[in-house]
Design a protein around this motif. Sequence first.
Motif, PDB file in Angstrom:
ATOM      1  N   ASP A  11      51.805  85.039  64.533  1.00  0.00           N
ATOM      2  CA  ASP A  11      52.853  84.247  63.875  1.00  0.00           C
ATOM      3  C   ASP A  11      53.808  84.968  63.316  1.00  0.00           C
ATOM      4  O   ASP A  11      53.484  85.885  62.496  1.00  0.00           O
ATOM      5  N   LYS A  12      55.153  84.917  63.476  1.00  0.00           N
ATOM      6  CA  LYS A  12      56.212  85.507  62.769  1.00  0.00           C
ATOM      7  C   LYS A  12      56.263  84.953  61.455  1.00  0.00           C
ATOM      8  O   LYS A  12      56.730  85.732  60.411  1.00  0.00           O
ATOM      9  N   LYS A  13      56.069  83.674  61.166  1.00  0.00           N
ATOM     10  CA  LYS A  13      56.217  83.163  60.058  1.00  0.00           C
ATOM     11  C   LYS A  13      55.183  83.539  59.172  1.00  0.00           C
ATOM     12  O   LYS A  13      53.965  82.828  59.489  1.00  0.00           O
ATOM     13  N   GLY A  56      52.172  95.340  59.456  1.00  0.00           N
ATOM     14  CA  GLY A  56      51.766  94.154  60.241  1.00  0.00           C
ATOM     15  C   GLY A  56      50.366  93.821  60.205  1.00  0.00           C
ATOM     16  O   GLY A  56      49.820  92.848  60.844  1.00  0.00           O
ATOM     17  N   GLU A  57      49.580  94.189  59.249  1.00  0.00           N
ATOM     18  CA  GLU A  57      48.170  93.847  58.838  1.00  0.00           C
ATOM     19  C   GLU A  57      47.835  92.623  58.088  1.00  0.00           C
ATOM     20  O   GLU A  57      46.981  92.067  58.203  1.00  0.00           O
ATOM     21  N   GLY A  58      49.211  92.306  57.263  1.00  0.00           N
ATOM     22  CA  GLY A  58      48.786  91.206  56.493  1.00  0.00           C
ATOM     23  C   GLY A  58      48.835  91.332  55.224  1.00  0.00           C
ATOM     24  O   GLY A  58      48.606  90.575  54.289  1.00  0.00           O
ATOM     25  N   LYS A  59      49.501  92.432  54.659  1.00  0.00           N
ATOM     26  CA  LYS A  59      49.636  92.899  53.152  1.00  0.00           C
ATOM     27  C   LYS A  59      50.418  91.724  52.582  1.00  0.00           C
ATOM     28  O   LYS A  59      50.143  91.269  51.437  1.00  0.00           O
ATOM     29  N   SER A  60      51.739  91.689  53.015  1.00  0.00           N
ATOM     30  CA  SER A  60      52.513  90.427  52.120  1.00  0.00           C
ATOM     31  C   SER A  60      52.033  89.307  52.467  1.00  0.00           C
ATOM     32  O   SER A  60      52.077  88.680  51.300  1.00  0.00           O
ATOM     33  N   THR A  61      51.358  88.743  53.588  1.00  0.00           N
ATOM     34  CA  THR A  61      50.917  87.425  53.547  1.00  0.00           C
ATOM     35  C   THR A  61      49.663  87.462  52.364  1.00  0.00           C
ATOM     36  O   THR A  61      49.575  86.266  51.838  1.00  0.00           O
ATOM     37  N   ARG A 186      43.192  94.283  59.603  1.00  0.00           N
ATOM     38  CA  ARG A 186      43.564  93.415  60.658  1.00  0.00           C
ATOM     39  C   ARG A 186      42.885  93.747  61.841  1.00  0.00           C
ATOM     40  O   ARG A 186      42.909  94.749  62.696  1.00  0.00           O
ATOM     41  N   ASN A 215      41.539  90.735  58.049  1.00  0.00           N
ATOM     42  CA  ASN A 215      42.507  89.345  58.434  1.00  0.00           C
ATOM     43  C   ASN A 215      42.504  89.179  59.741  1.00  0.00           C
ATOM     44  O   ASN A 215      42.185  90.298  60.763  1.00  0.00           O
ATOM     45  N   ASP A 243      44.461  82.147  62.834  1.00  0.00           N
ATOM     46  CA  ASP A 243      43.437  82.677  63.397  1.00  0.00           C
ATOM     47  C   ASP A 243      42.424  83.432  62.847  1.00  0.00           C
ATOM     48  O   ASP A 243      41.715  84.318  63.476  1.00  0.00           O
ATOM     49  N   GLY A 244      42.630  83.431  61.251  1.00  0.00           N
ATOM     50  CA  GLY A 244      41.502  84.005  60.359  1.00  0.00           C
ATOM     51  C   GLY A 244      42.108  84.941  59.525  1.00  0.00           C
ATOM     52  O   GLY A 244      42.763  85.744  59.590  1.00  0.00           O
TER      53      GLY A 244
HETATM   54  N1  LIG Z   1      45.774  85.581  59.795  1.00  0.00           N
HETATM   55  C1  LIG Z   1      47.049  85.497  60.232  1.00  0.00           C
HETATM   56  N2  LIG Z   1      47.404  84.718  61.261  1.00  0.00           N
HETATM   57  C2  LIG Z   1      48.476  84.614  61.910  1.00  0.00           C
HETATM   58  N3  LIG Z   1      49.534  85.360  61.641  1.00  0.00           N
HETATM   59  C3  LIG Z   1      49.322  86.033  60.431  1.00  0.00           C
HETATM   60  C4  LIG Z   1      48.082  86.214  59.944  1.00  0.00           C
HETATM   61  N4  LIG Z   1      48.276  87.358  58.926  1.00  0.00           N
HETATM   62  C5  LIG Z   1      49.713  87.845  59.011  1.00  0.00           C
HETATM   63  N5  LIG Z   1      50.250  87.099  60.016  1.00  0.00           N
HETATM   64  C6  LIG Z   1      51.623  87.455  60.568  1.00  0.00           C
HETATM   65  O1  LIG Z   1      51.658  88.731  60.769  1.00  0.00           O
HETATM   66  C7  LIG Z   1      52.960  89.526  60.269  1.00  0.00           C
HETATM   67  C8  LIG Z   1      52.534  90.482  59.813  1.00  0.00           C
HETATM   68  O2  LIG Z   1      52.244  90.208  58.410  1.00  0.00           O
HETATM   69  P1  LIG Z   1      52.687  90.716  56.984  1.00  0.00           P
HETATM   70  O3  LIG Z   1      51.644  89.954  56.048  1.00  0.00           O
HETATM   71  O4  LIG Z   1      54.054  90.842  56.935  1.00  0.00           O
HETATM   72  O5  LIG Z   1      52.095  92.095  57.352  1.00  0.00           O
HETATM   73  P2  LIG Z   1      52.365  93.582  56.366  1.00  0.00           P
HETATM   74  O6  LIG Z   1      52.962  93.103  55.276  1.00  0.00           O
HETATM   75  O7  LIG Z   1      50.888  94.444  56.426  1.00  0.00           O
HETATM   76  O8  LIG Z   1      53.550  94.166  57.148  1.00  0.00           O
HETATM   77  C9  LIG Z   1      53.729  88.228  59.796  1.00  0.00           C
HETATM   78  O9  LIG Z   1      54.636  87.605  60.896  1.00  0.00           O
HETATM   79  C10 LIG Z   1      52.602  87.292  59.494  1.00  0.00           C
HETATM   80  O10 LIG Z   1      53.187  85.920  59.487  1.00  0.00           O
END
Ligand SMILES: Nc1ncnc2c1ncn2[C@@H]1O[C@H](COP(=O)(O)OP(=O)(O)O)[C@@H](O)[C@H]1O
Length: 248
Positions: A11-13, A56-61, A186, A215, A243-244
């Motif tokens: 997901d982008k969001k 892109g691994e999900g740090k910010s999320t 991730r 993640n 997705d997890g």
């Molecule tokens: N578990 C997840 N399921 C679906 N999308 C995710 C998941 N974790 C992160 N994303 C998406 O992946 C992208 C990258 O996540 P982000 O948190 O920005 O990564 P980082 O900060 O490591 O670069 C974002 O678009 C975010 O919405």
Amino acid sequence: MRSKKTNKNYDKKIQLLNADSPFSVQESYKALRTNLIFSMPGDGCKIIIVTSSLRGEGKSTTAINLALSFAQNQSKVLLLDCDLRLPVVAKKLGFKDGAGLSDLLVGVNSAAGEVQGHRYQNVHVLPAGTIPPNPTELLGSPQMANLLERLSKGYDYIIIDTPPVNEVADAVILSKHATGIVLVVRQNLSDSVEVTEALKKLEFAGAKILGFVLNGVDSIKNRRYKSKYGYGYSRSEAGTMSDGTGVD
Ligand SMILES: Nc1ncnc2c1ncn2[C@@H]1O[C@H](COP(=O)(O)OP(=O)(O)O)[C@@H](O)[C@H]1O
Ligand SMILES: [Mg+2]
């Protein structure tokens, strides 16, 4: 060589943690929060850096949702965007770009008083601010050390979002101020070489690794851990974002 894998299917969001998030997602973040609380005994403000080997691994999320999760637990939380290169926290939470951490550090706003930041639910948010030419220097400056010391008097937790360890030195430089590090990994993106490289860099700097967040776990494949109560988590799987998001 860098991994060529991408996460274009994700997901982008960023999905923000809220009362409508799937039960498994809420449980995952509760488990992460509880594990962190138990791995950092003692009084005083805890400074937690969220980082990973690659982008892109999900740090910010993870950083945003972890901050929300601590705030749900009645803690006083500051979410600090220290990704001064590709900041996303303000945008993801719906705030306009404006002054933030970098401006504070260079004293741009000192005449007009301090940058106030924003509030999202019960989390105080300090965005990255103006993108500077020298992020690593700014983050390693005495001003940053002083700011963190001052901020830590007002919060139970400071959650710091950072750039990837294997791309720039920023997270490693910041790690000296942290109580501990959460490393996001991730599934299907980072491999063991990348994760080991990141770990080595952090450990060489003396950072305390509190644990890993796995993640993007394929929760369907991991259903064998589900309990008869309809949910469950293990050291490798703990529910889903979409997705997890696993918590170790
Ligand atoms: N578990 C997840 N399921 C679906 N999308 C995710 C998941 N974790 C992160 N994303 C998406 O992946 C992208 C990258 O996540 P982000 O948190 O920005 O990564 P980082 O900060 O490591 O670069 C974002 O678009 C975010 O919405
Ligand atoms: Mg990020």
